[in-house]
Every structure is written in structure tokens, then in C-alpha cells.
Design an enzyme around this catalytic site. Structure first.
Site, PDB file in Angstrom:
ATOM      1  N   ASP A  13       0.815  -1.224   0.000  1.00  9.55           N
ATOM      2  CA  ASP A  13       0.000   0.000   0.000  1.00  9.55           C
ATOM      3  C   ASP A  13       0.845   1.269   0.000  1.00  9.55           C
ATOM      4  O   ASP A  13       0.436   2.291   0.539  1.00  9.55           O
ATOM      5  CB  ASP A  13      -0.962   0.038   1.211  1.00  9.55           C
ATOM      6  CG  ASP A  13      -1.775  -1.233   1.317  1.00  9.55           C
ATOM      7  OD1 ASP A  13      -2.246  -1.704   0.279  1.00  9.55           O
ATOM      8  OD2 ASP A  13      -1.905  -1.760   2.442  1.00  9.55           O
ATOM      9  N   LYS A  16       2.349   2.269  -5.020  1.00  9.24           N
ATOM     10  CA  LYS A  16       3.124   1.805  -6.182  1.00  9.24           C
ATOM     11  C   LYS A  16       2.362   2.027  -7.479  1.00  9.24           C
ATOM     12  O   LYS A  16       2.948   2.354  -8.500  1.00  9.24           O
ATOM     13  CB  LYS A  16       3.436   0.304  -6.065  1.00  9.24           C
ATOM     14  CG  LYS A  16       4.359  -0.051  -4.942  1.00  9.24           C
ATOM     15  CD  LYS A  16       4.574  -1.549  -4.864  1.00  9.24           C
ATOM     16  CE  LYS A  16       3.328  -2.316  -4.489  1.00  9.24           C
ATOM     17  NZ  LYS A  16       2.819  -2.104  -3.138  1.00  9.24           N
ATOM     18  N   GLY A  40      -4.092  -4.303  -4.519  1.00 13.32           N
ATOM     19  CA  GLY A  40      -5.100  -3.318  -4.916  1.00 13.32           C
ATOM     20  C   GLY A  40      -4.390  -2.056  -5.330  1.00 13.32           C
ATOM     21  O   GLY A  40      -3.824  -1.373  -4.503  1.00 13.32           O
ATOM     22  N   HIS A  41      -4.356  -1.783  -6.623  1.00 12.12           N
ATOM     23  CA  HIS A  41      -3.651  -0.601  -7.100  1.00 12.12           C
ATOM     24  C   HIS A  41      -4.659   0.467  -7.506  1.00 12.12           C
ATOM     25  O   HIS A  41      -5.522   0.219  -8.331  1.00 12.12           O
ATOM     26  CB  HIS A  41      -2.745  -0.975  -8.274  1.00 12.12           C
ATOM     27  CG  HIS A  41      -1.588  -1.816  -7.848  1.00 12.12           C
ATOM     28  ND1 HIS A  41      -0.782  -2.497  -8.712  1.00 12.12           N
ATOM     29  CD2 HIS A  41      -1.091  -2.084  -6.628  1.00 12.12           C
ATOM     30  CE1 HIS A  41       0.161  -3.143  -8.046  1.00 12.12           C
ATOM     31  NE2 HIS A  41      -0.022  -2.906  -6.773  1.00 12.12           N
ATOM     32  N   GLN A 222       2.154  -5.995  -3.195  1.00 10.92           N
ATOM     33  CA  GLN A 222       2.453  -6.052  -1.757  1.00 10.92           C
ATOM     34  C   GLN A 222       3.766  -5.292  -1.471  1.00 10.92           C
ATOM     35  O   GLN A 222       4.038  -4.317  -2.146  1.00 10.92           O
ATOM     36  CB  GLN A 222       2.511  -7.496  -1.233  1.00 10.92           C
ATOM     37  CG  GLN A 222       1.155  -8.189  -1.212  1.00 10.92           C
ATOM     38  CD  GLN A 222       0.770  -8.785  -2.545  1.00 10.92           C
ATOM     39  OE1 GLN A 222       1.568  -9.428  -3.195  1.00 10.92           O
ATOM     40  NE2 GLN A 222      -0.455  -8.589  -2.960  1.00 10.92           N
ATOM     41  N   LYS A 329       2.920  10.323  -0.571  1.00  6.28           N
ATOM     42  CA  LYS A 329       1.994  10.863   0.439  1.00  6.28           C
ATOM     43  C   LYS A 329       2.647  11.790   1.456  1.00  6.28           C
ATOM     44  O   LYS A 329       2.262  11.814   2.633  1.00  6.28           O
ATOM     45  CB  LYS A 329       1.279   9.707   1.153  1.00  6.28           C
ATOM     46  CG  LYS A 329       0.300   8.965   0.229  1.00  6.28           C
ATOM     47  CD  LYS A 329      -0.498   7.966   0.992  1.00  6.28           C
ATOM     48  CE  LYS A 329      -1.930   7.896   0.524  1.00  6.28           C
ATOM     49  NZ  LYS A 329      -2.768   6.995   1.282  1.00  6.28           N
TER      50      LYS A 329
HETATM   51  P1  IMP Z   1      -2.634 -12.745   1.595  1.00  7.43           P
HETATM   52  O1  IMP Z   1      -1.678 -12.176   0.618  1.00  7.43           O
HETATM   53  O2  IMP Z   1      -4.077 -12.499   1.224  1.00  7.43           O
HETATM   54  O3  IMP Z   1      -2.371 -14.193   1.894  1.00  7.43           O
HETATM   55  O4  IMP Z   1      -2.430 -11.982   2.989  1.00  7.43           O
HETATM   56  C1  IMP Z   1      -1.242 -12.145   3.750  1.00  7.43           C
HETATM   57  C2  IMP Z   1      -0.810 -10.830   4.394  1.00  7.43           C
HETATM   58  O5  IMP Z   1      -0.438  -9.907   3.377  1.00  7.43           O
HETATM   59  C3  IMP Z   1      -1.908 -10.125   5.200  1.00  7.43           C
HETATM   60  O6  IMP Z   1      -1.309  -9.455   6.292  1.00  7.43           O
HETATM   61  C4  IMP Z   1      -2.480  -9.126   4.216  1.00  7.43           C
HETATM   62  O7  IMP Z   1      -3.096  -8.041   4.868  1.00  7.43           O
HETATM   63  C5  IMP Z   1      -1.216  -8.721   3.495  1.00  7.43           C
HETATM   64  N1  IMP Z   1      -1.456  -8.209   2.137  1.00  7.43           N
HETATM   65  C6  IMP Z   1      -1.701  -8.920   1.028  1.00  7.43           C
HETATM   66  N2  IMP Z   1      -1.829  -8.115  -0.037  1.00  7.43           N
HETATM   67  C7  IMP Z   1      -1.644  -6.866   0.404  1.00  7.43           C
HETATM   68  C8  IMP Z   1      -1.609  -5.592  -0.241  1.00  7.43           C
HETATM   69  O8  IMP Z   1      -1.769  -5.438  -1.461  1.00  7.43           O
HETATM   70  N3  IMP Z   1      -1.375  -4.530   0.574  1.00  7.43           N
HETATM   71  C9  IMP Z   1      -1.155  -4.662   1.909  1.00  7.43           C
HETATM   72  N4  IMP Z   1      -1.166  -5.816   2.542  1.00  7.43           N
HETATM   73  C10 IMP Z   1      -1.403  -6.917   1.799  1.00  7.43           C
END
Ligand code: IMP
Length: 424
Positions: A13, A16, A40-41, A222, A329
Site C-alpha cells: 500500500d 506503487k 489493490g492498485h 504487496q 503521500k
Molecule cells: P494474503 O496475501 O491475502 O495471503 O495476505 C497475507 C498478508 O499480506 C496479510 O497481512 C495481508 O493483509 C497482506 N497483504 C496482502 N496483499 C496486500 C496488499 O496489497 N497490501 C497490503 N497488505 C497486503
């Protein structure tokens, strides 16, 4: 510089999407190399807001947009996104999907949800999109790949084999509903017909593009601290967001990568569980969350907010080989008269370290050592370059550069593409 990796330098987050969108303007190809619809972009272009999860951000500017073999793909999400882009006048035919990427199947999503429920207090806080279970099957060599969609007989066989086992788990271990073979096979056959035109050899395409002198951007999803091998395990995702993941996730050699841009917020956020030494205490926490609109793009969850953590960022510089930073930001910090920055951690034995603790128990108990910088307490709306920023804002940026010995190339001061300022 033909091959550039853009990597999240914190817990995801970092903004990017916006940086990739900006750099995509002068690139020919944009690639996603890991992750899936957990990303989520958010991109704001010409007054329109796009929230994309599965497709690379380059699609908005019409660039060849590659989903690499290191990704996991939920066909329903991907097709929904392609339809939505088309409906909003963005051409989705630029999307290329690697046949080596793994498919997220309905049982992956069901197991992700059920397993988080079972973990209760110990849950990871996943996005519940089936990411972990899909990568687990990949590593166990029982996954179903995008290329399996190309052969109806193989696809049905693989679904039947998987369901014979997954349904037992779902019913007996997780006490939830099983899936019907005919139903899943028919649905995925439908996806296959629609995805067929997008499937291609991503590794070959990127290699040819690089040999031809094209500019290729590799977009990490991520962030570094969510990396499966180097992040804050087990509160991590199941893939490798670090820059070297771009080489394996696309299928090119590491020597092909020319530069690595680390994207970091001027503060820090984290969703999900796990330790967070620079987490803000008191009313400032809510202020940062409100001003930064810190709610998840995929899950809508509130993000936890912290002051800038240079120990974690130093670790990200090391792990990724970051050659320059994009600090996003910065405008969110404009209301604060004083800005604490975490420059070191104090460990349980009272010692201080500037390096990220290799042992997780040390990280769990680490306390932030602060250096407090002066705020600028004025909007950043008028600045068009980093040089135009108020003195205290410039000093904040310079402090980061000096401490990490990495130049800050870009500074984000607003949501739109134009509000990313170039450094000196
Ligand atoms: P997963 O990727 O859904 O298995 O989640 C594993 C961990 O990664 C959790 O703490 C999620 O909140 C975090 N996470 C996964 N994708 C994102 C992202 O795009 N932004 C922030 N945290 C993420």
C-alpha cells in the site's frame, strides 16, 4: 535504462500503482511478477479513478501488460476487470497472461477463509482471496495452471483430482460446503474460452522486448516486509515481492535488471496482524488514517498507521538493491508540527540497532528510537519540483536520503499523476 523494478519498500500500500502509472508513460511493457488479486492498485488518470487488482497498472496507459508465471490468477476477477476496463474505454487486448501462472480455484478461497476462521486469535489477517492455498498447491506440485485451461480434457481431469481431496478437507476439517465437479468444470471451461486469446509466453515476450531496446517495468505487488522469505513471517504473503522476484516471476536472468525503485510512504501503514514498532499512539493515529484515507483497496479494512521507520526501510534497501526511492503521500504529514522518525530499534537487552533484527522475537519486542524532525505545517499544493517544497519538507526528504544513502527520485504530494514531483 531498459529494465526497472518498482518494489514496495514497506508492508504494501505504498502507492506503487501511481508511481508505476507515471513511469509507464515512458515504458513499452509493464509486468506483474508475483501475487494475485490480493493487490489493490489505485490509479487516478484524467480525473478517473481505477482500482485494479489483477492486471498490471500499465493497462491504463495502453502498454503491453504482462501477468507473469510467478502470479496466481483468479479468472473470475481477471475477466471482471478486463470487462470493466473495456466498458470504461480502456483497451484490454494489451494484456498478456503467462501460461505458467497458477489458477486460484474456488476451494482456495474457501480454504483461505475457513483456515483464518479456525486460527482465531492467531490469524494472519489475509485478504481471503485464496492466495496462500493457491501458492501452497503450487509448491506441493498439485496446482492447476493457466495453460491447463487450453485443454478441456486435462482441465477437467485436474479439477476432478483436486476436488477428490479438497472436498474431504472442506467437509471434514473445515466443516464447510464441498464443491460440485460439474459445476466447477463448466465454470472454468467458460473462463478458458474467454482467456484463451490472452495466454502467451511471457518470458519470451519480455526477453524479446529487452533485446529490442524496449523499456520494461516490473511492478511488484504487496511489499518487502510481506515477502514470504524475508518479510515478517508468518504475517506475510505467499510470494516474493522483493525485486529479485521479478527475475523468477517473469523468467529472465537477474543480470537483466538495471535499476530498482523502492516505493515508500513518508510514514508507514500495515494491514493485518503482526508487530509494528513505529505504530503511532494516541489521536495522531486516527488523523494520519483519515488524512491518508488509509482503508484497504481490496478488503476495505482500516490500515494501522506508523511514523516513518528507517530501520525497516534500510532493510528494504538491502534486500532489493534499491537504487532510488519514491517517497509518497508527503502531503499527509503537512498538519503535524513535529514528525517523529524511527532511526533505530531498542532491543530487549537495552541495546540499540540500526539493522532489522534477524530473529523474530527481537523484532516482536523492538521499541522505536525516535529522532523528531520539524513539520512544515503548510499545504504542498504549489510545489512543482522537490526544490519548491517548504524548507522543512525538503529537510525531511534529505534526512531520509542521508540516512539511507539512497537518492529520493520522486516525491508524491497528492493523488493525481501530476502530483508526483521529480527530485533534484
Ligand atoms: P494474503 O496475501 O491475502 O495471503 O495476505 C497475507 C498478508 O499480506 C496479510 O497481512 C495481508 O493483509 C497482506 N497483504 C496482502 N496483499 C496486500 C496488499 O496489497 N497490501 C497490503 N497488505 C497486503
Amino acid at each position: 535504462m531498459p529494465a526497472t523494478v518498482v518494489v514496495g519498500a514497506q508492508w504494501g500500500d505504498e502507492g506503487k500503482g501511481k508511481i508505476v502509472d507515471l513511469l509507464a508513460q515512458s515504458s513499452d511493457v509493464v509486468c506483474r511478477y508475483q501475487g494475485g488479486p490480493n493487490a489493490g492498485h489505485t490509479i487516478i488518470a484524467e480525473g478517473e479513478t481505477f482500482k485494479i487488482r489483477q492486471v498490471p497498472s500499465g493497462v491504463i496507459s495502453g502498454k503491453t501488460s504482462v501477468i507473469g508465471g510467478g502470479c496466481v490468477v483468479d479468472p473470475e476477477v481477471l475477466l471482471g476487470e478486463l470487462d470493466d476496463l473495456r466498458a470504461r474505454g480502456v483497451d484490454p487486448s494489451v494484456v498478456v497472461l503467462s501460461g505458467n501462472a497458477h489458477l486460484i480455484m474456488p476451494w482456495h478461497v474457501a480454504i483461505d477463509r475457513a483456515s483464518e476462521r479456525r486460527l482465531g486469535k492467531l490469524q494472519i489477517g489475509t485478504t481471503r482471496r485464496g492466495i496462500g492455498p493457491a501458492y501452497a498447491d503450487k509448491a506441493a506440485r498439485i496446482g492447476i495452471r493457466v495453460q491447463d485451461l487450453l485443454d478441456a480434457k486435462i482441465l477437467r481431469e485436474k479439477i476432478a483430482t483436486a476436488l477428490a481431496e479438497k472436498n474431504v478437507w472442506l467437509e471434514r476439517v473445515y466443516e464447510t460446503e464441498p464443491f460440485d465437479l460439474e459445476d466447477v468444470a463448466a465454470r472454468y471451461q467458460g473462463y478458458a474460452e474467454r482467456l484463451r486469446p490472452y495466454i502467451d509466453d511471457a518470458s519470451l515476450l519480455v526477453d524479446r522486448a529487452l533485446r529490442g531496446g524496449a523499456d520494461v517495468l516490473f511492478e511488484g505487488a504487496q511489499g518487502t516486509l510481506l515477502d514470504l522469505d524475508h518479510g515478517t513471517y508468518p504475517f506475510v504473503t505467499s510470494s516474493n515481492p522483493v525485486a529479485s522476484g521479478a527475475a523468477t516471476g517473469i523468467g529472465i536472468g537477474p543480470s537483466r535488471i538495471d535499476r530498482v525503485i523502492g516505493v515508500a510512504k513518508a510514514y508507514v501503514t500495515r494491514v493485518g496482524e503482526g508487530p509494528f514498532p513505529s505504530e503511532i499512539e494516541g489521536p495522531d493515529h486516527e488523523r494520519v488514517r483519515e488524512l491518508g484515507a488509509e482503508f484497504g483497496t481490496v478488503t476495505g479494512r482500516q490500515r494501522r498507521c506508523g511514523w516513518l521507520d528507517l530501520v525497516a526501510l534500510r532493510y528494504a534497501v538491502r534486500l532489493n538493491g534499491i537504487t532510488s526511492l519514491a517517497l509518497t503521500k508527503l502531503d499527509v504529514l503537512s498538519v503535524f508540527p513535529q514528525l517523529p522518525v524511527c532511526v533505530a530499534y531498542r532491543l530487549r537487552d537495552g541495546s540499540e540497532t540500526r539493522d532489522f533484527p534477524p530473529h523474530q522475537s527481537d523484532f516482536h519486542h523492538a521499541e522505536a528510537v525516535w529522532e523528531v524532525l520539524a513539520g512544515w505545517e503548510e499545504p504542498l499544493d504549489d510545489a512543482t519540483t522537490v526544490g519548491d517544497l517548504p524548507g522543512a519538507a525538503r529537510r525531511y526528504v534529505e534526512f531520509v536520503e542521508r540516512d539511507l544513502d539512497v537518492p529520493v527520485e520522486l516525491v508524491g504530494v497528492g493523488a493525481e499523476r501530476e502530483r508526483v514531483l521529480a527530485g533534484a
